[in-house]
Design a protein around this motif. Structure first.
Motif, mmCIF file in Angstrom:
data_model
loop_
_atom_site.group_PDB
_atom_site.id
_atom_site.type_symbol
_atom_site.label_atom_id
_atom_site.label_comp_id
_atom_site.label_asym_id
_atom_site.label_seq_id
_atom_site.Cartn_x
_atom_site.Cartn_y
_atom_site.Cartn_z
ATOM 1 N N LEU A 86 67.483 68.357 21.012
ATOM 2 C CA LEU A 86 68.540 69.362 21.075
ATOM 3 C C LEU A 86 69.840 68.688 20.678
ATOM 4 C CD1 LEU A 86 69.391 71.952 23.720
ATOM 5 C CD2 LEU A 86 71.048 70.172 23.263
ATOM 6 N N ALA A 88 74.161 69.740 20.006
ATOM 7 C CA ALA A 88 75.205 70.760 20.110
ATOM 8 C C ALA A 88 76.559 70.086 19.964
ATOM 9 C CB ALA A 88 75.113 71.479 21.455
ATOM 10 N N ALA A 91 79.109 70.383 25.287
ATOM 11 C CA ALA A 91 78.254 70.579 26.458
ATOM 12 C C ALA A 91 79.097 70.451 27.717
ATOM 13 C CB ALA A 91 77.126 69.556 26.474
ATOM 14 N N ALA A 101 75.108 74.112 26.745
ATOM 15 C CA ALA A 101 75.407 73.539 25.434
ATOM 16 C C ALA A 101 75.845 74.686 24.532
ATOM 17 C CB ALA A 101 74.189 72.843 24.850
ATOM 18 N N SER A 102 76.887 74.454 23.730
ATOM 19 C CA SER A 102 77.383 75.527 22.875
ATOM 20 C C SER A 102 77.877 74.969 21.548
ATOM 21 C CB SER A 102 78.496 76.303 23.587
ATOM 22 O OG SER A 102 79.550 75.452 23.928
ATOM 23 N N VAL A 105 74.218 74.977 18.288
ATOM 24 C CA VAL A 105 73.085 74.436 19.035
ATOM 25 C C VAL A 105 71.852 74.473 18.127
ATOM 26 C CG1 VAL A 105 71.631 74.671 21.073
ATOM 27 C CG2 VAL A 105 74.065 75.249 21.208
ATOM 28 N N GLN A 117 67.974 77.899 16.283
ATOM 29 C CA GLN A 117 69.429 77.788 16.173
ATOM 30 C C GLN A 117 70.071 78.906 16.974
ATOM 31 O OE1 GLN A 117 69.068 77.828 11.759
ATOM 32 N NE2 GLN A 117 70.790 76.390 11.911
ATOM 33 N N GLU A 120 74.670 79.205 22.033
ATOM 34 C CA GLU A 120 74.824 78.774 23.419
ATOM 35 C C GLU A 120 73.477 78.795 24.129
ATOM 36 O OE1 GLU A 120 78.206 79.978 26.202
ATOM 37 O OE2 GLU A 120 76.546 81.262 26.864
ATOM 38 N N SER A 132 68.929 81.542 26.615
ATOM 39 C CA SER A 132 70.096 81.931 25.837
ATOM 40 C C SER A 132 70.128 83.447 25.749
ATOM 41 C CB SER A 132 70.035 81.346 24.426
ATOM 42 O OG SER A 132 71.141 81.801 23.660
#
Length: 174
Positions: A86, A88, A91, A101-102, A105, A117, A120, A132
């Motif tokens: 992962l 991002a 976070a 996490a944004s 991502v 994909q 957030e 999400s």
């Protein structure tokens, strides 16, 4: 006297440079770490590796920890093989159990070759789930692309469900 005045200005300018180093968006963290790599294991088996260029911890009420320059989390399966990665751009952790996490991502299932994909995701450590509620794009190893309104998954991404999937889906011939 001139020498004393020069030393005063030099000392003040060095302090200013130091405060800029630890200042992020006008906030000053209580703790800060650069180029951090955290290895987590469970019963002696590698579970996760978490990497971030910058981690800040704030003890204000409520306290939180953020990674303003991004994060990379690699999970491993029970055989020690890399399962998923992962990444991002941002976070944040709050309440010692909720991690978010944004921004850009990307989750790659290394074993299956699928990618996900979204903008957030939220990891709930207590329930060991990732979810999400934002638009999701799933690219499968066979080349098909699907979209959804979110997803739910286990924290190692071995099983996940896309919410309201749509797109061209490959099926079996009967």
């Amino acid at each position: 006297m001139a020498l004393g005045l020069m030393m005063f200005f030099i000392a003040c300018s060095d302090k200013h440079k130091e405060s800029v180093l630890f200042n992020y968006n006008g906030k000053y963290p209580d703790e800060s770490a650069e180029n951090m790599k955290l290895t987590m294991s469970d019963s002696g088996k590698l579970s996760f590796i978490i990497e971030t260029p910058l981690m800040n911890r704030y003890y204000a009420n409520p306290s939180y920890t953020d990674c303003p320059k991004g994060i990379k989390v690699t999970s491993f399966n029970e055989f020690g093989q890399k399962q998923a990665v992962l990444s991002a751009d941002y976070a944040i952790e709050s309440n010692n159990s909720t991690y978010k996490a944004s921004k850009n991502v990307l989750i790659v299932d290394v074993i299956k070759g699928d990618t996900l994909q979204t903008e957030e995701i939220v990891w709930n450590q207590a329930t060991r789930t990732v979810s999400s509620n934002t638009l999701v794009k799933q690219s499968k190893a066979d080349g098909s692309v699907n979209y959804g309104d979110g997803f739910t998954a286990d924290d190692r991404f071995t099983k996940y469900t896309i919410i309201h999937p749509r797109g061209v889906m490959t099926g079996f011939e009967f």
